[in-house]
Design a protein around this motif. Structure first.
Motif, PDB file in Angstrom:
ATOM      1  N   THR A  70       0.577  -1.094   0.093  1.00 25.42           N
ATOM      2  CA  THR A  70       0.007  -0.038  -0.074  1.00 25.42           C
ATOM      3  C   THR A  70       0.800   1.209  -0.082  1.00 25.42           C
ATOM      4  OG1 THR A  70      -1.608  -1.115   1.245  1.00 25.42           O
ATOM      5  CG2 THR A  70      -2.069   1.223   1.147  1.00 25.42           C
ATOM      6  N   PHE A  71       2.005   1.356   0.811  1.00 25.25           N
ATOM      7  CA  PHE A  71       2.563   2.429   1.030  1.00 25.25           C
ATOM      8  C   PHE A  71       3.232   2.860  -0.600  1.00 25.25           C
ATOM      9  CE2 PHE A  71       6.559   4.817   1.824  1.00 25.25           C
ATOM     10  CZ  PHE A  71       6.300   5.702   3.037  1.00 25.25           C
ATOM     11  N   ASP A  72       3.800   1.816  -1.255  1.00 19.11           N
ATOM     12  CA  ASP A  72       4.366   1.962  -2.682  1.00 19.11           C
ATOM     13  C   ASP A  72       3.430   2.323  -3.702  1.00 19.11           C
ATOM     14  OD1 ASP A  72       7.019   1.546  -1.652  1.00 19.11           O
ATOM     15  OD2 ASP A  72       6.861  -0.617  -2.309  1.00 19.11           O
ATOM     16  N   ALA A  73       2.082   1.884  -3.401  1.00 19.80           N
ATOM     17  CA  ALA A  73       1.265   2.302  -4.141  1.00 19.80           C
ATOM     18  C   ALA A  73       0.681   3.574  -4.138  1.00 19.80           C
ATOM     19  CB  ALA A  73      -0.102   1.368  -4.112  1.00 19.80           C
TER      20      ALA A  73
ATOM     21  N   SER B 198       4.792  -0.950  10.053  1.00 19.13           N
ATOM     22  CA  SER B 198       5.689  -2.252   9.995  1.00 19.13           C
ATOM     23  C   SER B 198       5.681  -2.919   8.819  1.00 19.13           C
ATOM     24  CB  SER B 198       5.138  -3.147  11.035  1.00 19.13           C
ATOM     25  OG  SER B 198       3.805  -3.821  10.684  1.00 19.13           O
ATOM     26  N   TYR B 199       4.753  -2.852   7.659  1.00 18.58           N
ATOM     27  CA  TYR B 199       4.941  -3.296   6.447  1.00 18.58           C
ATOM     28  C   TYR B 199       6.109  -3.068   5.671  1.00 18.58           C
ATOM     29  CZ  TYR B 199       0.242  -5.234   7.118  1.00 18.58           C
ATOM     30  OH  TYR B 199      -1.028  -6.136   7.738  1.00 18.58           O
ATOM     31  N   GLN B 200       6.794  -1.913   6.155  1.00 20.72           N
ATOM     32  CA  GLN B 200       7.806  -1.239   5.436  1.00 20.72           C
ATOM     33  C   GLN B 200       9.149  -1.375   5.905  1.00 20.72           C
ATOM     34  OE1 GLN B 200       6.771  -0.329   2.297  1.00 20.72           O
ATOM     35  NE2 GLN B 200       4.627  -0.811   3.330  1.00 20.72           N
TER      36      GLN B 200
ATOM     37  N   ASN C  82      13.666   0.137   5.513  1.00 17.24           N
ATOM     38  CA  ASN C  82      14.482   0.656   6.833  1.00 17.24           C
ATOM     39  C   ASN C  82      13.914   0.113   7.935  1.00 17.24           C
ATOM     40  OD1 ASN C  82      15.660   2.274   8.792  1.00 17.24           O
ATOM     41  ND2 ASN C  82      16.152   3.944   6.868  1.00 17.24           N
ATOM     42  N   PRO C  83      14.428  -0.366   8.891  1.00 19.97           N
ATOM     43  CA  PRO C  83      13.953  -1.188  10.310  1.00 19.97           C
ATOM     44  C   PRO C  83      13.328   0.101  10.964  1.00 19.97           C
ATOM     45  CG  PRO C  83      16.225  -1.907   9.629  1.00 19.97           C
ATOM     46  CD  PRO C  83      16.051  -0.697   8.637  1.00 19.97           C
ATOM     47  N   ALA C  84      13.795   1.304  10.738  1.00 21.44           N
ATOM     48  CA  ALA C  84      12.981   2.515  11.468  1.00 21.44           C
ATOM     49  C   ALA C  84      11.420   2.670  11.564  1.00 21.44           C
ATOM     50  CB  ALA C  84      13.736   3.874  11.028  1.00 21.44           C
ATOM     51  N   PHE C  85      10.938   1.934  10.281  1.00 16.92           N
ATOM     52  CA  PHE C  85       9.486   1.721  10.417  1.00 16.92           C
ATOM     53  C   PHE C  85       8.983   1.035  11.575  1.00 16.92           C
ATOM     54  CE2 PHE C  85      10.204   3.040   6.013  1.00 16.92           C
ATOM     55  CZ  PHE C  85       9.238   4.011   5.531  1.00 16.92           C
ATOM     56  N   GLN C  86       9.925   0.114  12.120  1.00 18.72           N
ATOM     57  CA  GLN C  86       9.307  -0.741  13.181  1.00 18.72           C
ATOM     58  C   GLN C  86       8.880   0.149  14.401  1.00 18.72           C
ATOM     59  OE1 GLN C  86       8.881  -4.163  13.801  1.00 18.72           O
ATOM     60  NE2 GLN C  86       7.658  -3.375  15.453  1.00 18.72           N
ATOM     61  N   PHE C  87       9.512   1.135  14.677  1.00 24.09           N
ATOM     62  CA  PHE C  87       9.430   2.179  15.758  1.00 24.09           C
ATOM     63  C   PHE C  87       8.423   3.412  15.394  1.00 24.09           C
ATOM     64  CE2 PHE C  87      13.205  -0.245  16.561  1.00 24.09           C
ATOM     65  CZ  PHE C  87      13.208  -0.433  17.742  1.00 24.09           C
ATOM     66  N   VAL C  88       7.724   3.315  14.189  1.00 29.84           N
ATOM     67  CA  VAL C  88       6.725   3.976  13.690  1.00 29.84           C
ATOM     68  C   VAL C  88       5.403   3.344  14.362  1.00 29.84           C
ATOM     69  CG1 VAL C  88       5.390   5.144  12.155  1.00 29.84           C
ATOM     70  CG2 VAL C  88       7.945   5.213  12.089  1.00 29.84           C
TER      71      VAL C  88
ATOM     72  N   PRO D 284       3.242  -9.970  11.989  1.00 29.16           N
ATOM     73  CA  PRO D 284       3.438  -9.064  11.124  1.00 29.16           C
ATOM     74  C   PRO D 284       5.251  -9.085  10.916  1.00 29.16           C
ATOM     75  CG  PRO D 284       3.132  -7.849  13.218  1.00 29.16           C
ATOM     76  CD  PRO D 284       2.905  -9.401  13.311  1.00 29.16           C
ATOM     77  N   PRO D 285       5.606  -8.577   9.703  1.00 26.71           N
ATOM     78  CA  PRO D 285       6.904  -8.270   9.421  1.00 26.71           C
ATOM     79  C   PRO D 285       7.562  -7.447  10.423  1.00 26.71           C
ATOM     80  CG  PRO D 285       5.694  -7.149   8.005  1.00 26.71           C
ATOM     81  CD  PRO D 285       4.974  -7.835   8.785  1.00 26.71           C
ATOM     82  N   GLY D 286       9.013  -7.595  10.715  1.00 25.83           N
ATOM     83  CA  GLY D 286       9.621  -6.857  11.747  1.00 25.83           C
ATOM     84  C   GLY D 286      10.046  -7.498  12.915  1.00 25.83           C
ATOM     85  N   MET D 287      10.315  -6.529  13.913  1.00 25.18           N
ATOM     86  CA  MET D 287      10.795  -7.069  14.953  1.00 25.18           C
ATOM     87  C   MET D 287      10.104  -8.028  15.904  1.00 25.18           C
ATOM     88  SD  MET D 287      12.298  -4.489  18.167  1.00 25.18           S
ATOM     89  CE  MET D 287      10.613  -3.639  18.460  1.00 25.18           C
ATOM     90  N   GLU D 288       8.731  -8.232  15.889  1.00 20.82           N
ATOM     91  CA  GLU D 288       7.922  -9.075  16.479  1.00 20.82           C
ATOM     92  C   GLU D 288       8.328 -10.562  16.350  1.00 20.82           C
ATOM     93  OE1 GLU D 288       3.389 -10.252  16.861  1.00 20.82           O
ATOM     94  OE2 GLU D 288       3.747  -7.996  16.804  1.00 20.82           O
ATOM     95  N   SER D 289       8.581 -10.553  15.160  1.00 19.93           N
ATOM     96  CA  SER D 289       9.114 -11.776  14.745  1.00 19.93           C
ATOM     97  C   SER D 289      10.206 -12.531  15.500  1.00 19.93           C
ATOM     98  CB  SER D 289       9.166 -12.217  13.142  1.00 19.93           C
ATOM     99  OG  SER D 289       7.910 -11.838  12.565  1.00 19.93           O
ATOM    100  N   GLU D 290      11.240 -11.660  15.187  1.00 14.84           N
ATOM    101  CA  GLU D 290      12.310 -12.088  16.328  1.00 14.84           C
ATOM    102  C   GLU D 290      12.494 -12.142  17.534  1.00 14.84           C
ATOM    103  OE1 GLU D 290      15.528  -9.014  15.166  1.00 14.84           O
ATOM    104  OE2 GLU D 290      15.021  -9.189  13.134  1.00 14.84           O
TER     105      GLU D 290
END
Length: 343
Positions: free
Chosen positions: A80-83, A97-99, A103-109, A177-183
């Motif tokens: 969606t973001f790219d669209a 988090s989808y982005q 950049n991993p910084a999106f996780q903290f948004v 969701p993708p990102g830090m949670e999975s880890e």
């Protein structure tokens, strides 16, 4: 059995996807926006998003018209973001988090995973703690402008097996969701599987996953998840994922100051209403779910601290990934100290 809706909802007017490829707005001219979210229209967030659309149209006296696409009906949630950035859509109302692949910084948004106890604390960071400015340093570089965020509260894990504590996370296959949670969950022995929000119900039904990190207690119930997954955590402890409203920068800057103020104000109304309605609906769900055969687990302070320790370890590791991530983490830490949440 209730299922997430897959229909496309037009809240005001029907416009074609190519109607606004080159913004040329002027005062008094109608602005037509195509926005996609990943929520089902009947969910708590979905209903309030429909009110957001109505509020914008009313406050602008019809000058701003929005075609809202629900349940990721145009492109996948992660796209969606790219669209929006490329002109297929105008704005993105999904989740940062989808982005994280950009950049991993999106996780903290999107979700600090243990950073805040309440949605008000997160919203205070966005609006009064420098969060909005910090986020826009990230978004502007990709041709997007962050307008605001909305989050109802802590989410509830759900499962087809007991979730009484950290030991039950061992070999737990769940949608993440993708990102830090999975880890974080992988470090506790779970088997997170990243998939689109809209795929959760089918994956549960077919046994691909044992459970899911989907949403709050009430939203999970509304989606029909507890028709299959009869175990859940409440109050939530692991995640408080915030969705955003972000628009392509040329679209945003092409509007008048008044038009931007209307959309910003409507987003803030959505954010506060979501907090309040989540509180009410979670309480109602909590009272009714046991009669529907759902077992609710309230983890002990010791068990919660085990998760928070794993989350904080991930914070430290992620802060080293990019300068933007470190800046975002530092901003959250500074604000936590500012409001007395951390020392």
């Amino acid at each position: 059995m209730r299922r997430p809706a897959k229909t496309l909802i037009s809240a005001t007017t029907a416009i074609t996807l190519s109607a606004l490829t080159a913004p040329a707005f002027a005062e008094g001219h109608t602005v037509q926006l195509r926005i996609q979210n990943h929520q089902a229209p009947e969910s708590t967030s979905g209903r309030l998003i429909a009110e957001f659309v109505e509020n914008v149209e009313t406050m602008s006296n019809g000058e701003i018209q929005i075609e809202m696409f629900y349940s990721a009906s145009v492109v996948k949630s992660v796209e969606t973001f790219d669209a929006a950035a490329s002109g297929i859509l105008d704005c993105d109302m999904t989740n940062g988090s989808y982005q994280t692949g950009k950049n991993p910084a999106f996780q903290f948004v999107a979700d600090t995973m243990g950073g805040y106890d309440t949605p008000i604390q997160y919203q205070a960071w966005v609006n009064f703690g420098g969060g909005k400015e910090q986020i826009n340093e990230l978004y502007n570089a990709l041709g997007m402008t962050f307008v605001g965020a909305h989050v109802g509260g802590q989410e509830s894990l759900n499962s087809t097996h007991p979730l009484a504590g950290p030991d039950d996370l061992k070999e737990f296959k769940f949608r993440s969701p993708p990102g830090m949670e999975s880890e974080i969950f992988a470090s506790l022995g779970a088997k997170p599987i990243v998939m689109d929000f809209t795929e959760i119900f089918t994956a549960l039904e077919t046994g691909i996953i044992d459970g899911a990190d989907a949403s709050t207690l009430a939203v999970n119930r509304g989606l029909g998840i507890y028709d299959i997954a009869k175990h859940t955590t409440y109050p939530g402890f692991h995640s408080m994922s915030s969705d955003h409203l972000a628009c392509r920068t040329d679209v945003w800057e092409g509007m008048t100051d008044q038009q931007r103020a209307i959309i910003t104000a409507a987003e803030k109304v959505l954010a506060m209403d979501l907090i309040m309605l989540t509180l009410v609906e979670n309480g109602e769900a909590l009272a009714e779910l046991p009669a529907e055969g759902v077992t609710i687990y309230d983890w002990s302070a010791e068990d919660r601290s085990a998760f928070r320790a794993a989350a904080q370890n991930a914070w430290t590791e992620w802060a080293e990934k990019t300068p933007e991530t470190k800046a975002m983490v530092d901003s959250h830490k500074a604000f936590g100290k500012r409001i007395g949440l951390t020392e």
